[in-house]
Motif scaffolding. Sequence first.
Motif, PDB file in Angstrom:
ATOM      1  N   ALA A   1       0.830  -1.205   0.000  1.00 15.10           N
ATOM      2  CA  ALA A   1       0.000   0.000   0.000  1.00 15.10           C
ATOM      3  C   ALA A   1       0.867   1.258   0.000  1.00 15.10           C
ATOM      4  N   ALA A   2       2.072   1.145   0.555  1.00 15.23           N
ATOM      5  CA  ALA A   2       3.012   2.264   0.592  1.00 15.23           C
ATOM      6  C   ALA A   2       3.950   2.251  -0.622  1.00 15.23           C
ATOM      7  N   ASP A   3       3.620   1.424  -1.609  1.00 18.15           N
ATOM      8  CA  ASP A   3       4.401   1.310  -2.852  1.00 18.15           C
ATOM      9  C   ASP A   3       5.838   0.837  -2.649  1.00 18.15           C
ATOM     10  N   VAL A   4       6.058   0.034  -1.618  1.00 18.57           N
ATOM     11  CA  VAL A   4       7.375  -0.582  -1.421  1.00 18.57           C
ATOM     12  C   VAL A   4       7.535  -1.647  -2.514  1.00 18.57           C
ATOM     13  N   PRO A   5       8.640  -1.628  -3.248  1.00 12.40           N
ATOM     14  CA  PRO A   5       8.808  -2.595  -4.342  1.00 12.40           C
ATOM     15  C   PRO A   5       8.980  -4.028  -3.834  1.00 12.40           C
ATOM     16  N   TRP A   6       8.560  -4.958  -4.678  1.00 10.92           N
ATOM     17  CA  TRP A   6       8.668  -6.375  -4.326  1.00 10.92           C
ATOM     18  C   TRP A   6      10.105  -6.781  -4.038  1.00 10.92           C
ATOM     19  N   SER A   7      11.069  -6.143  -4.683  1.00 15.21           N
ATOM     20  CA  SER A   7      12.472  -6.494  -4.426  1.00 15.21           C
ATOM     21  C   SER A   7      12.866  -6.192  -2.985  1.00 15.21           C
ATOM     22  N   VAL A   8      12.361  -5.086  -2.437  1.00 19.10           N
ATOM     23  CA  VAL A   8      12.662  -4.717  -1.045  1.00 19.10           C
ATOM     24  C   VAL A   8      11.922  -5.652  -0.086  1.00 19.10           C
ATOM     25  N   ILE A   9      10.676  -5.949  -0.402  1.00 22.44           N
ATOM     26  CA  ILE A   9       9.902  -6.875   0.439  1.00 22.44           C
ATOM     27  C   ILE A   9      10.572  -8.248   0.448  1.00 22.44           C
ATOM     28  N   GLY A  10      10.937  -8.731  -0.732  1.00 20.83           N
ATOM     29  CA  GLY A  10      11.602 -10.032  -0.824  1.00 20.83           C
ATOM     30  C   GLY A  10      12.899 -10.063  -0.031  1.00 20.83           C
ATOM     31  N   ALA A  11      13.704  -9.007  -0.186  1.00 19.34           N
ATOM     32  CA  ALA A  11      14.970  -8.948   0.559  1.00 19.34           C
ATOM     33  C   ALA A  11      14.720  -8.952   2.061  1.00 19.34           C
ATOM     34  N   SER A  12      13.672  -8.263   2.504  1.00 17.78           N
ATOM     35  CA  SER A  12      13.340  -8.226   3.932  1.00 17.78           C
ATOM     36  C   SER A  12      12.915  -9.594   4.455  1.00 17.78           C
ATOM     37  N   LEU A  13      12.307 -10.379   3.571  1.00 11.93           N
ATOM     38  CA  LEU A  13      11.847 -11.716   3.956  1.00 11.93           C
ATOM     39  C   LEU A  13      12.912 -12.792   3.729  1.00 11.93           C
ATOM     40  N   GLY A  14      14.014 -12.414   3.088  1.00 10.99           N
ATOM     41  CA  GLY A  14      15.065 -13.387   2.795  1.00 10.99           C
ATOM     42  C   GLY A  14      14.723 -14.279   1.612  1.00 10.99           C
ATOM     43  N   ILE A  15      13.862 -13.771   0.720  1.00  7.95           N
ATOM     44  CA  ILE A  15      13.490 -14.519  -0.479  1.00  7.95           C
ATOM     45  C   ILE A  15      13.605 -13.579  -1.681  1.00  7.95           C
ATOM     46  N   SER A  16      13.464 -14.131  -2.879  1.00  9.01           N
ATOM     47  CA  SER A  16      13.573 -13.311  -4.077  1.00  9.01           C
ATOM     48  C   SER A  16      12.339 -12.432  -4.269  1.00  9.01           C
ATOM     49  N   ARG A  17      12.480 -11.439  -5.123  1.00 11.20           N
ATOM     50  CA  ARG A  17      11.363 -10.575  -5.489  1.00 11.20           C
ATOM     51  C   ARG A  17      10.225 -11.411  -6.057  1.00 11.20           C
ATOM     52  N   GLN A  18      10.573 -12.325  -6.943  1.00 11.96           N
ATOM     53  CA  GLN A  18       9.554 -13.154  -7.584  1.00 11.96           C
ATOM     54  C   GLN A  18       8.839 -14.040  -6.571  1.00 11.96           C
ATOM     55  N   ALA A  19       9.585 -14.633  -5.659  1.00 16.97           N
ATOM     56  CA  ALA A  19       8.971 -15.489  -4.639  1.00 16.97           C
ATOM     57  C   ALA A  19       8.032 -14.681  -3.742  1.00 16.97           C
ATOM     58  N   ALA A  20       8.443 -13.478  -3.383  1.00 20.57           N
ATOM     59  CA  ALA A  20       7.598 -12.618  -2.545  1.00 20.57           C
ATOM     60  C   ALA A  20       6.307 -12.269  -3.278  1.00 20.57           C
ATOM     61  N   GLN A  21       6.442 -11.915  -4.546  1.00 19.89           N
ATOM     62  CA  GLN A  21       5.265 -11.527  -5.326  1.00 19.89           C
ATOM     63  C   GLN A  21       4.325 -12.708  -5.514  1.00 19.89           C
ATOM     64  N   GLN A  22       4.874 -13.874  -5.764  1.00 19.29           N
ATOM     65  CA  GLN A  22       4.041 -15.062  -5.937  1.00 19.29           C
ATOM     66  C   GLN A  22       3.333 -15.434  -4.635  1.00 19.29           C
ATOM     67  N   ARG A  23       4.054 -15.332  -3.535  1.00 16.34           N
ATOM     68  CA  ARG A  23       3.481 -15.725  -2.241  1.00 16.34           C
ATOM     69  C   ARG A  23       2.481 -14.718  -1.702  1.00 16.34           C
ATOM     70  N   PHE A  24       2.760 -13.436  -1.879  1.00 15.38           N
ATOM     71  CA  PHE A  24       1.964 -12.400  -1.239  1.00 15.38           C
ATOM     72  C   PHE A  24       1.201 -11.508  -2.217  1.00 15.38           C
ATOM     73  N   GLY A  25       1.261 -11.791  -3.489  1.00 13.78           N
ATOM     74  CA  GLY A  25       0.660 -10.928  -4.495  1.00 13.78           C
ATOM     75  C   GLY A  25      -0.841 -10.736  -4.318  1.00 13.78           C
ATOM     76  N   LYS A  26      -1.502 -11.651  -3.660  1.00 14.05           N
ATOM     77  CA  LYS A  26      -2.956 -11.559  -3.487  1.00 14.05           C
ATOM     78  C   LYS A  26      -3.365 -11.063  -2.090  1.00 14.05           C
ATOM     79  N   VAL A  27      -2.384 -10.730  -1.254  1.00 16.96           N
ATOM     80  CA  VAL A  27      -2.688 -10.242   0.092  1.00 16.96           C
ATOM     81  C   VAL A  27      -3.270  -8.837  -0.018  1.00 16.96           C
ATOM     82  N   GLU A  28      -4.364  -8.611   0.683  1.00 16.84           N
ATOM     83  CA  GLU A  28      -5.034  -7.321   0.639  1.00 16.84           C
ATOM     84  C   GLU A  28      -4.778  -6.522   1.901  1.00 16.84           C
ATOM     85  N   VAL A  29      -4.791  -5.221   1.765  1.00 16.70           N
ATOM     86  CA  VAL A  29      -4.622  -4.320   2.907  1.00 16.70           C
ATOM     87  C   VAL A  29      -5.925  -4.323   3.690  1.00 16.70           C
ATOM     88  N   SER A  30      -5.807  -4.501   5.010  1.00 16.26           N
ATOM     89  CA  SER A  30      -7.020  -4.516   5.845  1.00 16.26           C
ATOM     90  C   SER A  30      -7.316  -3.167   6.446  1.00 16.26           C
TER      91      SER A  30
END
Length: 87
Positions: A58-87
């Motif tokens: 929601a804050a427009d943080v790129p998937w590459s930063v999210i993936g790095a924070s999770l210790g996974i790739s950008r693609q893995a983060a997007q695949q895993r969390f791409g459908k998560v909605e902001v509550s």
Amino acid sequence: MAEQMTEKHRAALALAEEGDLAKFASVDMVPVNELRALVRTIDLAKAGIDEAVAKCRAADVPWSVIGASLGISRQAAQQRFGKVEVS
């Protein structure tokens, strides 16, 4: 493999929670209760991670930063969390 172990633990805990503890009469319940608490902690942590990822998106943080924070790739983060909605 870790996911499969978690599912096995959940199944055993569900059996115990259904009152079928007679089968486990000789089992020391202290480590079982510790396990149950850890499973609950994992569930809460997963929900927290989902929420944090949604807030990042929601804050427009790129998937590459999210993936790095999770210790996974950008693609893995997007695949895993791409459908998560902001509550």
